[in-house]
Design a protein around this motif. Structure first.
Motif, PDB file in Angstrom:
ATOM      1  N   VAL A  17      17.488  46.678  13.297  1.00  0.00           N
ATOM      2  CA  VAL A  17      16.891  45.923  12.190  1.00  0.00           C
ATOM      3  C   VAL A  17      16.507  46.852  11.310  1.00  0.00           C
ATOM      4  CG1 VAL A  17      14.862  44.666  11.658  1.00  0.00           C
ATOM      5  CG2 VAL A  17      15.878  44.202  13.689  1.00  0.00           C
ATOM      6  N   VAL A  18      15.739  48.050  11.606  1.00  0.00           N
ATOM      7  CA  VAL A  18      15.727  49.234  10.584  1.00  0.00           C
ATOM      8  C   VAL A  18      16.875  49.575   9.880  1.00  0.00           C
ATOM      9  CG1 VAL A  18      14.520  51.508  10.442  1.00  0.00           C
ATOM     10  CG2 VAL A  18      13.323  49.829  12.099  1.00  0.00           C
ATOM     11  N   GLY A  19      17.830  49.711  10.612  1.00  0.00           N
ATOM     12  CA  GLY A  19      18.844  50.332   9.934  1.00  0.00           C
ATOM     13  C   GLY A  19      19.645  49.301   8.797  1.00  0.00           C
ATOM     14  N   TRP A  20      19.422  48.053   9.187  1.00  0.00           N
ATOM     15  CA  TRP A  20      19.875  47.025   8.179  1.00  0.00           C
ATOM     16  C   TRP A  20      19.007  47.116   6.724  1.00  0.00           C
ATOM     17  CZ3 TRP A  20      23.879  44.463   6.710  1.00  0.00           C
ATOM     18  CH2 TRP A  20      23.651  43.252   5.866  1.00  0.00           C
ATOM     19  N   VAL A  21      17.523  47.123   7.258  1.00  0.00           N
ATOM     20  CA  VAL A  21      16.809  47.281   6.213  1.00  0.00           C
ATOM     21  C   VAL A  21      17.203  48.489   5.046  1.00  0.00           C
ATOM     22  CG1 VAL A  21      14.339  47.556   5.421  1.00  0.00           C
ATOM     23  CG2 VAL A  21      15.062  45.743   7.094  1.00  0.00           C
ATOM     24  N   ASP A  22      17.324  49.589   5.847  1.00  0.00           N
ATOM     25  CA  ASP A  22      17.691  50.702   5.239  1.00  0.00           C
ATOM     26  C   ASP A  22      18.770  50.768   4.367  1.00  0.00           C
ATOM     27  OD1 ASP A  22      17.150  53.750   4.853  1.00  0.00           O
ATOM     28  OD2 ASP A  22      19.188  53.801   5.868  1.00  0.00           O
ATOM     29  N   TYR A  23      19.973  50.227   4.733  1.00  0.00           N
ATOM     30  CA  TYR A  23      21.062  49.773   4.227  1.00  0.00           C
ATOM     31  C   TYR A  23      20.848  49.000   3.176  1.00  0.00           C
ATOM     32  CZ  TYR A  23      25.469  47.498   2.959  1.00  0.00           C
ATOM     33  OH  TYR A  23      26.378  47.018   2.393  1.00  0.00           O
ATOM     34  N   ARG A  24      20.105  48.143   3.093  1.00  0.00           N
ATOM     35  CA  ARG A  24      20.061  46.966   2.038  1.00  0.00           C
ATOM     36  C   ARG A  24      19.051  47.855   0.752  1.00  0.00           C
ATOM     37  NH1 ARG A  24      22.985  43.068   1.277  1.00  0.00           N
ATOM     38  NH2 ARG A  24      21.387  42.354   0.032  1.00  0.00           N
ATOM     39  N   ILE A  25      18.147  48.628   1.067  1.00  0.00           N
ATOM     40  CA  ILE A  25      17.437  49.292   0.206  1.00  0.00           C
ATOM     41  C   ILE A  25      18.295  50.557  -0.083  1.00  0.00           C
ATOM     42  CG2 ILE A  25      15.451  50.955  -0.071  1.00  0.00           C
ATOM     43  CD1 ILE A  25      13.951  49.039   1.934  1.00  0.00           C
ATOM     44  N   VAL A  26      18.866  51.527   0.365  1.00  0.00           N
ATOM     45  CA  VAL A  26      19.545  52.372  -0.141  1.00  0.00           C
ATOM     46  C   VAL A  26      20.802  52.210  -0.990  1.00  0.00           C
ATOM     47  CG1 VAL A  26      20.898  54.562   0.658  1.00  0.00           C
ATOM     48  CG2 VAL A  26      18.691  54.057   1.733  1.00  0.00           C
ATOM     49  N   VAL A  29      19.780  50.693  -4.289  1.00  0.00           N
ATOM     50  CA  VAL A  29      19.280  51.738  -5.159  1.00  0.00           C
ATOM     51  C   VAL A  29      20.541  52.753  -5.795  1.00  0.00           C
ATOM     52  CG1 VAL A  29      17.955  53.964  -5.391  1.00  0.00           C
ATOM     53  CG2 VAL A  29      17.061  52.069  -4.189  1.00  0.00           C
ATOM     54  N   VAL A  30      21.395  53.161  -4.614  1.00  0.00           N
ATOM     55  CA  VAL A  30      22.437  53.930  -4.949  1.00  0.00           C
ATOM     56  C   VAL A  30      23.601  53.225  -5.960  1.00  0.00           C
ATOM     57  CG1 VAL A  30      24.496  55.234  -3.982  1.00  0.00           C
ATOM     58  CG2 VAL A  30      22.152  55.577  -3.100  1.00  0.00           C
ATOM     59  N   GLU A  31      23.847  52.264  -5.568  1.00  0.00           N
ATOM     60  CA  GLU A  31      24.609  51.422  -6.437  1.00  0.00           C
ATOM     61  C   GLU A  31      24.110  50.879  -7.831  1.00  0.00           C
ATOM     62  OE1 GLU A  31      27.058  46.787  -6.270  1.00  0.00           O
ATOM     63  OE2 GLU A  31      26.073  47.622  -4.563  1.00  0.00           O
ATOM     64  N   GLY A  32      22.811  50.781  -7.836  1.00  0.00           N
ATOM     65  CA  GLY A  32      22.355  50.364  -9.100  1.00  0.00           C
ATOM     66  C   GLY A  32      22.557  51.950 -10.073  1.00  0.00           C
ATOM     67  N   ARG A  33      22.096  53.047  -9.414  1.00  0.00           N
ATOM     68  CA  ARG A  33      22.300  54.235 -10.331  1.00  0.00           C
ATOM     69  C   ARG A  33      23.709  54.302 -10.526  1.00  0.00           C
ATOM     70  NH1 ARG A  33      20.235  57.338 -13.722  1.00  0.00           N
ATOM     71  NH2 ARG A  33      20.286  59.546 -13.197  1.00  0.00           N
ATOM     72  N   LEU A  34      24.751  54.320  -9.640  1.00  0.00           N
ATOM     73  CA  LEU A  34      26.030  54.630 -10.223  1.00  0.00           C
ATOM     74  C   LEU A  34      26.662  53.684 -11.138  1.00  0.00           C
ATOM     75  CD1 LEU A  34      27.571  55.178  -6.601  1.00  0.00           C
ATOM     76  CD2 LEU A  34      27.124  56.832  -8.286  1.00  0.00           C
ATOM     77  N   ARG A  35      26.003  52.424 -11.136  1.00  0.00           N
ATOM     78  CA  ARG A  35      26.483  51.367 -12.396  1.00  0.00           C
ATOM     79  C   ARG A  35      26.066  51.825 -13.638  1.00  0.00           C
ATOM     80  NH1 ARG A  35      29.707  47.695 -10.218  1.00  0.00           N
ATOM     81  NH2 ARG A  35      29.421  46.833  -8.153  1.00  0.00           N
ATOM     82  N   ARG A  36      24.591  52.424 -13.647  1.00  0.00           N
ATOM     83  CA  ARG A  36      24.002  53.125 -14.700  1.00  0.00           C
ATOM     84  C   ARG A  36      24.969  54.198 -15.414  1.00  0.00           C
ATOM     85  NH1 ARG A  36      19.120  51.532 -12.569  1.00  0.00           N
ATOM     86  NH2 ARG A  36      18.742  53.275 -11.829  1.00  0.00           N
ATOM     87  N   LEU A  37      25.408  55.007 -14.476  1.00  0.00           N
ATOM     88  CA  LEU A  37      26.303  56.055 -14.858  1.00  0.00           C
ATOM     89  C   LEU A  37      27.513  55.835 -15.032  1.00  0.00           C
ATOM     90  CD1 LEU A  37      24.630  58.570 -12.397  1.00  0.00           C
ATOM     91  CD2 LEU A  37      24.135  58.587 -14.875  1.00  0.00           C
ATOM     92  N   ASP A  38      28.202  54.667 -14.897  1.00  0.00           N
ATOM     93  CA  ASP A  38      29.642  54.253 -15.149  1.00  0.00           C
ATOM     94  C   ASP A  38      29.977  54.152 -16.381  1.00  0.00           C
ATOM     95  OD1 ASP A  38      32.019  53.529 -14.525  1.00  0.00           O
ATOM     96  OD2 ASP A  38      31.504  51.293 -14.800  1.00  0.00           O
ATOM     97  N   ASP A  39      31.064  55.185 -16.661  1.00  0.00           N
ATOM     98  CA  ASP A  39      31.558  55.244 -18.031  1.00  0.00           C
ATOM     99  C   ASP A  39      33.025  54.743 -18.131  1.00  0.00           C
ATOM    100  OD1 ASP A  39      32.386  57.460 -16.700  1.00  0.00           O
ATOM    101  OD2 ASP A  39      32.228  58.956 -18.013  1.00  0.00           O
ATOM    102  N   SER A  40      33.443  53.847 -17.422  1.00  0.00           N
ATOM    103  CA  SER A  40      34.637  53.472 -17.133  1.00  0.00           C
ATOM    104  C   SER A  40      35.198  52.878 -18.547  1.00  0.00           C
ATOM    105  CB  SER A  40      34.904  52.165 -15.988  1.00  0.00           C
ATOM    106  OG  SER A  40      34.536  52.964 -14.917  1.00  0.00           O
ATOM    107  N   GLU A  41      36.114  53.143 -19.114  1.00  0.00           N
ATOM    108  CA  GLU A  41      36.740  52.461 -20.444  1.00  0.00           C
ATOM    109  C   GLU A  41      37.814  51.450 -20.363  1.00  0.00           C
ATOM    110  OE1 GLU A  41      37.306  55.519 -23.040  1.00  0.00           O
ATOM    111  OE2 GLU A  41      35.319  56.477 -22.907  1.00  0.00           O
ATOM    112  N   THR A  42      38.818  51.781 -19.359  1.00  0.00           N
ATOM    113  CA  THR A  42      39.968  51.096 -19.061  1.00  0.00           C
ATOM    114  C   THR A  42      39.789  50.082 -17.887  1.00  0.00           C
ATOM    115  OG1 THR A  42      41.113  52.599 -17.763  1.00  0.00           O
ATOM    116  CG2 THR A  42      41.178  52.854 -19.951  1.00  0.00           C
TER     117      THR A  42
END
Length: 81
Positions: A17-26, A29-42
């Motif tokens: 349960v703790v691992g699932w909660v940790d997965y959802r949070i981490v 956060v990581v995916e949101g940050r990566l999406r903000r940094l995404d500079d894909s043009e094609t």
């Protein structure tokens, strides 16, 4: 089946349960940050980026769903006997 203790199984469940909660949070956060940094043009760059995000989520899920229950099992055995 001496190694299969009830305290260990309870600890493994709590770890899961703790691992699932940790997965959802981490992952969020990581995916949101990566999406903000995404500079894909094609479209090809965007598809590669999405593939890497999916791979990251799968690896993170596998790591947390495997590691946390194992740690929880041994913690449960150590604390509960």
């Amino acid at each position: 089946m001496d190694w299969l203790s009830p305290a260990g199984l309870i600890g493994a469940f709590i770890g899961l349960v703790v691992g699932w909660v940790d997965y959802r949070i981490v992952a969020g956060v990581v995916e949101g940050r990566l999406r903000r940094l995404d500079d894909s043009e094609t479209a090809a760059d965007k598809a590669d980026f999405e593939r890497r995000i999916k791979l990251l989520r799968v690896l993170l899920l596998a790591a947390t769903v495997v590691a946390f229950p194992i740690v929880g099992y041994f913690a449960g055995r150590a604390l509960g006997g």
